[in-house]
Scaffold this active site. Structure first.
Site, PDB file in Angstrom:
ATOM      1  N   SER A   1       0.858  -1.059   0.174  1.00  0.00           N
ATOM      2  CA  SER A   1       0.064  -0.014  -0.056  1.00  0.00           C
ATOM      3  C   SER A   1       0.793   1.388   0.038  1.00  0.00           C
ATOM      4  CB  SER A   1      -0.908   0.044   1.244  1.00  0.00           C
ATOM      5  OG  SER A   1      -0.298  -0.263   2.467  1.00  0.00           O
TER       6      SER A   1
ATOM      7  N   ASN B   1      -2.470  -2.704  13.163  1.00  0.00           N
ATOM      8  CA  ASN B   1      -3.859  -2.463  13.147  1.00  0.00           C
ATOM      9  C   ASN B   1      -4.326  -1.226  13.956  1.00  0.00           C
ATOM     10  OD1 ASN B   1      -3.700  -4.873  11.879  1.00  0.00           O
ATOM     11  ND2 ASN B   1      -4.452  -6.132  13.468  1.00  0.00           N
TER      12      ASN B   1
ATOM     13  N   HIS C   1     -40.565  22.103 -11.435  1.00  0.00           N
ATOM     14  CA  HIS C   1     -40.535  21.588 -12.719  1.00  0.00           C
ATOM     15  C   HIS C   1     -39.620  22.245 -13.681  1.00  0.00           C
ATOM     16  CE1 HIS C   1     -43.944  19.225 -11.060  1.00  0.00           C
ATOM     17  NE2 HIS C   1     -44.304  20.531 -10.662  1.00  0.00           N
TER      18      HIS C   1
ATOM     19  N   SER D   1     -14.017  27.038 -27.373  1.00  0.00           N
ATOM     20  CA  SER D   1     -14.285  25.868 -28.195  1.00  0.00           C
ATOM     21  C   SER D   1     -13.097  25.950 -29.106  1.00  0.00           C
ATOM     22  CB  SER D   1     -15.548  25.691 -28.876  1.00  0.00           C
ATOM     23  OG  SER D   1     -15.418  25.060 -29.812  1.00  0.00           O
TER      24      SER D   1
ATOM     25  N   LYS E   1     -18.159  30.154 -28.666  1.00  0.00           N
ATOM     26  CA  LYS E   1     -18.336  29.365 -27.267  1.00  0.00           C
ATOM     27  C   LYS E   1     -17.787  29.982 -26.207  1.00  0.00           C
ATOM     28  CE  LYS E   1     -20.049  25.494 -27.803  1.00  0.00           C
ATOM     29  NZ  LYS E   1     -21.170  25.056 -26.937  1.00  0.00           N
TER      30      LYS E   1
ATOM     31  N   ASN F   1     -17.668  28.109 -22.650  1.00  0.00           N
ATOM     32  CA  ASN F   1     -18.276  26.858 -22.136  1.00  0.00           C
ATOM     33  C   ASN F   1     -17.992  26.860 -20.353  1.00  0.00           C
ATOM     34  OD1 ASN F   1     -19.361  25.792 -24.308  1.00  0.00           O
ATOM     35  ND2 ASN F   1     -17.316  24.787 -24.813  1.00  0.00           N
TER      36      ASN F   1
ATOM     37  N   GLU G   1     -19.483  22.154 -15.070  1.00  0.00           N
ATOM     38  CA  GLU G   1     -19.726  20.754 -15.567  1.00  0.00           C
ATOM     39  C   GLU G   1     -18.894  19.809 -14.753  1.00  0.00           C
ATOM     40  OE1 GLU G   1     -18.966  22.464 -19.571  1.00  0.00           O
ATOM     41  OE2 GLU G   1     -20.280  20.709 -20.048  1.00  0.00           O
TER      42      GLU G   1
ATOM     43  N   TYR H   1      -9.709  -6.920  12.785  1.00  0.00           N
ATOM     44  CA  TYR H   1      -8.848  -6.380  11.221  1.00  0.00           C
ATOM     45  C   TYR H   1      -8.928  -7.380  10.362  1.00  0.00           C
ATOM     46  CZ  TYR H   1      -5.551  -4.556   8.005  1.00  0.00           C
ATOM     47  OH  TYR H   1      -4.851  -4.126   6.844  1.00  0.00           O
TER      48      TYR H   1
ATOM     49  N   LYS I   1      -8.169   3.458   1.976  1.00  0.00           N
ATOM     50  CA  LYS I   1      -7.443   4.829   1.694  1.00  0.00           C
ATOM     51  C   LYS I   1      -7.839   5.183   0.512  1.00  0.00           C
ATOM     52  CE  LYS I   1      -4.517   3.052   5.169  1.00  0.00           C
ATOM     53  NZ  LYS I   1      -5.166   1.716   4.618  1.00  0.00           N
TER      54      LYS I   1
HETATM   55  N1  ARG Z   1      -1.230  -1.256   5.012  1.00  0.00           N
HETATM   56  C1  ARG Z   1      -2.106  -1.999   6.234  1.00  0.00           C
HETATM   57  C2  ARG Z   1      -3.526  -1.301   5.914  1.00  0.00           C
HETATM   58  O1  ARG Z   1      -3.551  -0.209   5.126  1.00  0.00           O
HETATM   59  C3  ARG Z   1      -1.795  -1.614   7.708  1.00  0.00           C
HETATM   60  C4  ARG Z   1      -2.334  -2.511   8.519  1.00  0.00           C
HETATM   61  C5  ARG Z   1      -1.773  -4.103   8.392  1.00  0.00           C
HETATM   62  N2  ARG Z   1      -1.924  -4.739   9.276  1.00  0.00           N
HETATM   63  C6  ARG Z   1      -1.838  -5.970   9.085  1.00  0.00           C
HETATM   64  N3  ARG Z   1      -2.400  -6.978  10.062  1.00  0.00           N
HETATM   65  N4  ARG Z   1      -1.451  -6.925   8.105  1.00  0.00           N
HETATM   66  O2  ARG Z   1      -4.490  -1.572   6.273  1.00  0.00           O
END
Ligand code: ARG
Length: 459
Positions: A24, A111, A157, A278, A284, A286, A291, A318, A326
């Site tokens: 991640s 966690n 309306h 445009s 134009k 726009n 939008e 978890y 995220k």
């Molecule tokens: N990168 C993990 C997340 O975003 C962090 C937590 C990882 N915990 C684990 N038990 N592998 O959730």
């Protein structure tokens, strides 16, 4: 060992594809500052409770500042093999300070660490959303104040309904955004409990002080249940649902601006700063910003649905699924802030075309209700009969190709004999709006009262 992180237990490293799906760091590096703040608070607490020595904690806290400055300056080398921001920071800390770095993770798990980091990040975004909404409300108040008595058609309306004022219409959005503010504030208050110290799921046998870390990180208190604390992403879902409703409001306003800036309406002139041309049609202008604001709702709703779907089937506590929280929230937050800023700029720089608004306000038989009300008030007709008489007069005007005020008294009396000259007094749009003095109504005096109330709220 061939496994960088779990060499004790594992003989082999992960498959390259395992590393790709598992890592991640590509996105959670955005939480570096929160991760380091959380770790520094944790280290201070470990020293205060005697779990690690003061000198080790001091080295950890100092070293983490060095890591932070490396990340901020862009010199930090992020490693996919180290999975995430938590492991990347800790590994670098080890390189910088050596052995004491290994003591930082005492009485903690990734966690509770990730839950804490993410909460801190989301909390900042709630504050940013609140500030962004307040800025937009201020821009709307300026528009409302300038045009508190500019008449324009009000629609139902999207058909002409009754005249309203420009200020009244602007203030309608202020009320919506005011509810958005209140939703974000509620969500922020609700989420402000610190998960740190919940450890993997069960808490810890070390004599930690969760109140100390909670206070150091600006939380009101520690979370009450360690299982819930590491399994909870309600705060992110609260953010996404507040963001969805707010973006929906922005989208409705954007839609109106697209319509109002068209040649058919000409209610507003958008500034060059918020328009595009445009490549083929030289005439134009726009309303691209409007939008795109209207379109942003798609990804913000999408993020809400995506994270609800990720969470809905997860057993406690978890699961790695939760790592998918995220990117959704990052994207929704980025786009909400952008949409708020763009809307604020557009609203500040647009000009209402008072003449066109007034001309449109008087067309489409917009004062027919005023006529019906007059028949009730002055001739004591039941409202349903007054509705019928007025309908006949509208049909007559339509047949003659004129508006209601252009009918003659004789025309009027051919439909209802008791109508007098005085009726023409209620057919003008200025009188129409001025008469709607009911609380919250469109009369300029009411609109000014709404503006004053909001200025006091924001002061
Ligand atoms: N990168 C993990 C997340 O975003 C962090 C937590 C990882 N915990 C684990 N038990 N592998 O959730």
């Amino acid at each position: 060992s061939s496994n960088q992180m779990w060499g004790g237990r594992f003989a082999a490293g992960p498959d390259a594809i395992m590393e790709a799906i598992n890592a991640s760091i590509g996105f959670d590096q955005r939480m570096a500052a929160q991760d380091i703040a959380g770790s520094r608070a944790h280290a201070a607490m470990l020293a205060a409770t005697g779990i690690v020595s003061d000198s080790d904690a001091a080295a950890i806290r100092e070293g983490l500042l060095t890591v932070l400055s490396e990340i901020e300056s862009g010199s930090f080398q992020f490693s996919t093999a180290l999975e995430d921001i938590h492991m990347n920071v800790e590994a670098r800390l080890k390189e910088i300070i050596g052995e004491p770095a290994g003591r930082l993770h005492t009485a903690r798990s990734r966690n509770d660490q990730v839950a804490t980091d993410f909460k801190l990040w989301v909390r900042d975004q709630m504050d940013a959303a609140i500030a962004g909404i307040e800025a937009l409300i201020r821009a709307l108040l300026t528009q409302a104040e300038a045009g508190a008595d500019w008449v324009m058609p009000g629609f139902t309306h999207l058909q002409t309904a009754q005249p309203v004022t420009w200020g009244h219409h602007m203030m309608a959005y202020v009320e919506m955004l005011g509810r958005d503010l209140s939703r974000f504030r509620d969500a922020r208050a609700r989420m402000n409990e610190c998960p740190l110290g919940s450890a993997a799921l069960a808490g810890t046998s070390f004599p930690i002080d969760r109140h100390m870390t909670a206070a150091a990180l600006g939380f009101d208190r520690p979370t009450a249940n360690s299982l819930d604390a590491v399994a909870d992403r309600d705060f992110a879902l609260d953010f996404l649902s507040c963001a969805s409703i707010c973006a929906m409001h922005l989208s409705r306003f954007a839609e109106e601006l697209v319509i109002w800036s068209s040649v058919q309406f000409r209610f507003v002139a958008m500034s060059d700063k918020w328009s595009t041309g445009s490549s083929i049609m030289p005439q134009k202008r726009n309303p691209d910003a409007a939008e795109l604001i209207r379109a942003k709702i798609g990804r913000i709703f999408g993020a809400n649905v995506a994270l609800m779907t990720v969470m809905k089937g997860l057993p406690l506590a978890y699961s790695k699924d939760m790592q998918e929280d995220k990117e959704q929230v990052f994207d929704a937050a980025d786009n909400l802030m952008l949409a708020l800023a763009a809307m604020t700029g557009m609203v500040s720089d647009m000009s209402a075309r008072q003449d066109n608004l007034a001309a449109a306000a008087g067309s489409g038989f917009s004062t027919a209700t005023d006529l019906a009300d007059w028949l009730v008030r002055e001739l004591n007709l039941p409202f349903r009969d007054a509705h019928h008489v007025t309908g006949s007069l509208v049909a007559m005007a339509e047949g003659k190709g004129c508006d209601l005020p252009e009918l003659t008294l004789a025309d009027m009396q051919s439909v209802h004999a008791e109508i007098t000259d005085a009726v023409f007094g209620v057919l003008g749009v200025d009188n129409s709006v001025a008469s709607r003095m009911s609380y919250g109504g469109t009369a300029p005096a009411q609109v000014r009262a709404q503006i004053t109330r909001w200025k006091e709220i924001l002061a």
